[in-house]
Design a protein around this motif. Structure first.
Motif, PDB file in Angstrom:
ATOM      1  N   UNK A 154     -24.984 -18.501  59.147  1.00  0.00           N
ATOM      2  CA  UNK A 154     -25.727 -18.859  59.958  1.00  0.00           C
ATOM      3  C   UNK A 154     -25.550 -18.802  61.275  1.00  0.00           C
ATOM      4  N   UNK A 155     -23.873 -18.319  61.401  1.00  0.00           N
ATOM      5  CA  UNK A 155     -22.900 -18.229  62.802  1.00  0.00           C
ATOM      6  C   UNK A 155     -23.332 -16.490  63.445  1.00  0.00           C
ATOM      7  N   UNK A 156     -24.086 -16.117  64.325  1.00  0.00           N
ATOM      8  CA  UNK A 156     -24.019 -14.988  64.890  1.00  0.00           C
ATOM      9  C   UNK A 156     -22.281 -13.991  65.575  1.00  0.00           C
ATOM     10  N   UNK A 157     -22.442 -13.357  64.397  1.00  0.00           N
ATOM     11  CA  UNK A 157     -21.308 -12.586  65.196  1.00  0.00           C
ATOM     12  C   UNK A 157     -20.779 -10.847  64.695  1.00  0.00           C
ATOM     13  N   UNK A 158     -20.639  -9.501  65.396  1.00  0.00           N
ATOM     14  CA  UNK A 158     -20.285  -8.282  65.605  1.00  0.00           C
ATOM     15  C   UNK A 158     -19.313  -8.204  64.700  1.00  0.00           C
ATOM     16  N   UNK A 159     -19.956  -6.864  63.766  1.00  0.00           N
ATOM     17  CA  UNK A 159     -19.242  -5.967  63.185  1.00  0.00           C
ATOM     18  C   UNK A 159     -18.554  -4.882  64.102  1.00  0.00           C
ATOM     19  N   UNK A 160     -17.542  -4.777  64.221  1.00  0.00           N
ATOM     20  CA  UNK A 160     -17.051  -3.605  65.564  1.00  0.00           C
ATOM     21  C   UNK A 160     -16.281  -2.168  64.809  1.00  0.00           C
ATOM     22  N   UNK A 161     -16.187  -1.287  64.947  1.00  0.00           N
ATOM     23  CA  UNK A 161     -16.589   0.146  64.854  1.00  0.00           C
ATOM     24  C   UNK A 161     -15.994   0.665  66.323  1.00  0.00           C
ATOM     25  N   UNK A 162     -15.018   1.246  65.912  1.00  0.00           N
ATOM     26  CA  UNK A 162     -14.866   2.629  67.178  1.00  0.00           C
ATOM     27  C   UNK A 162     -15.487   3.201  67.102  1.00  0.00           C
ATOM     28  N   UNK A 163     -16.206   3.791  68.414  1.00  0.00           N
ATOM     29  CA  UNK A 163     -17.035   5.250  68.662  1.00  0.00           C
ATOM     30  C   UNK A 163     -15.861   6.344  69.471  1.00  0.00           C
ATOM     31  N   UNK A 164     -16.201   7.336  68.009  1.00  0.00           N
ATOM     32  CA  UNK A 164     -15.152   8.216  68.458  1.00  0.00           C
ATOM     33  C   UNK A 164     -16.784   9.303  67.780  1.00  0.00           C
ATOM     34  N   UNK A 165     -15.810  10.956  68.249  1.00  0.00           N
ATOM     35  CA  UNK A 165     -16.144  11.990  67.873  1.00  0.00           C
ATOM     36  C   UNK A 165     -15.507  12.042  66.840  1.00  0.00           C
ATOM     37  N   UNK A 166     -15.808  11.881  65.165  1.00  0.00           N
ATOM     38  CA  UNK A 166     -14.827  12.492  63.936  1.00  0.00           C
ATOM     39  C   UNK A 166     -14.895  13.894  63.690  1.00  0.00           C
ATOM     40  N   UNK A 167     -15.459  14.720  64.325  1.00  0.00           N
ATOM     41  CA  UNK A 167     -14.792  15.883  63.225  1.00  0.00           C
ATOM     42  C   UNK A 167     -13.476  16.750  64.680  1.00  0.00           C
ATOM     43  N   UNK A 168     -13.618  15.806  65.089  1.00  0.00           N
ATOM     44  CA  UNK A 168     -12.039  15.926  65.912  1.00  0.00           C
ATOM     45  C   UNK A 168     -10.859  15.360  65.167  1.00  0.00           C
ATOM     46  N   UNK A 169     -11.033  14.437  64.687  1.00  0.00           N
ATOM     47  CA  UNK A 169     -10.378  13.821  63.781  1.00  0.00           C
ATOM     48  C   UNK A 169     -10.063  14.667  62.506  1.00  0.00           C
ATOM     49  N   UNK A 170     -11.138  15.300  62.481  1.00  0.00           N
ATOM     50  CA  UNK A 170     -11.100  16.224  60.200  1.00  0.00           C
ATOM     51  C   UNK A 170      -9.827  16.775  60.246  1.00  0.00           C
ATOM     52  N   UNK A 171      -9.084  16.475  59.517  1.00  0.00           N
ATOM     53  CA  UNK A 171      -8.458  18.013  59.038  1.00  0.00           C
ATOM     54  C   UNK A 171      -8.627  19.042  58.469  1.00  0.00           C
ATOM     55  N   UNK A 172      -8.546  20.084  58.668  1.00  0.00           N
ATOM     56  CA  UNK A 172      -8.347  21.291  57.642  1.00  0.00           C
ATOM     57  C   UNK A 172      -7.677  21.461  57.469  1.00  0.00           C
TER      58      UNK A 172
END
Length: 172
Positions: A154-172
Motif C-alpha cells: 500500500x505504499x508507493x515505491x520505485x523499482x530502479x534500473x540503470x539505463x544503459x546501452x546493453x549492446x555495448x556490454x555484450x561480449x561476442x
C-alpha cells in the motif's frame, strides 16, 4: 491510454539545499505541494526534455542556462495514473551558480529546502523516492536511472534500473 511527459530539475545550492516551488493552494495541479521546478513538455519539446526543463526553470525561477551548472538527466520515472494515463517524468539535477538571483513565480513561492527536511512538507511520492535514491546512490555517479512506480504493501515505491546501452556490454 493518454501519455503525459514532464521534465523537472532538482537544483542544488552550495549549502546542499534543493530548490522547490511551493504550489498555491488554488493551483489546478498538485495544489499545496512542494514540487521540483519544472512542468509539462510542449509539443516542440517531445524529443528534447532538457529544452523543456530549461524553459520551465526560466519561467518559474528566472534562472537561465548560464546560472545552472552540470544540468544533466539522471532519472526517468514511469507511472500509470488511474489506468487512463501513462506519465513519464524526466528528472535532471544541476547546481545553481553562487550569486544567482531568483524571481518569484506566479505558480507559487520558491523555497530552498535541506535534503533532510522533506518530511515536514507535502511532496509527491515520486519526488520523495527520487531524492532518497539520489542522496544514497545517484549522487556518487553520473548514471541515468529509470524507475517504475508501484505499490508495496500500500505504499508507493520505485523499482530502479540503470539505463544503459546493453549492446555495448555484450561480449561476442
Amino acid at each position: 491510454m493518454l501519455l503525459r511527459q514532464m521534465a523537472v530539475a532538482l537544483l542544488f545550492n552550495g549549502n546542499h539545499e534543493v530548490l522547490f516551488l511551493q504550489k498555491k493552494t488554488e493551483a489546478k495541479f498538485l495544489s499545496g505541494h512542494l514540487v521540483p521546478v519544472g512542468g509539462h513538455l510542449e509539443e516542440n519539446e517531445i524529443n528534447d526534455p532538457q529544452k523543456a526543463c530549461l524553459r520551465e526553470i526560466e519561467e518559474e525561477t528566472g534562472l537561465t542556462s548560464n546560472s545552472i551548472n552540470d544540468l544533466s538527466l539522471r532519472y526517468i520515472i514511469h507511472r500509470v495514473k488511474d489506468d487512463r494515463e501513462i506519465r513519464i517524468q524526466y528528472i535532471f539535477t544541476g547546481k545553481v551558480a553562487a550569486g544567482s538571483r531568483l524571481l518569484e513565480s506566479e505558480e507559487g513561492r520558491l523555497e530552498w529546502v535541506g535534503c533532510g527536511g522533506l518530511e515536514q512538507h507535502s511532496v509527491t511520492a515520486s519526488t520523495r523516492e527520487v531524492l532518497g535514491h539520489y542522496l544514497v546512490t545517484g549522487i556518487h555517479n553520473k548514471l541515468v536511472y529509470t524507475g517504475s512506480m508501484h505499490s508495496v504493501r500500500g505504499e508507493p515505491r520505485v523499482q530502479w534500473a540503470i539505463l544503459q546501452d546493453w549492446e555495448g556490454q555484450v561480449k561476442r
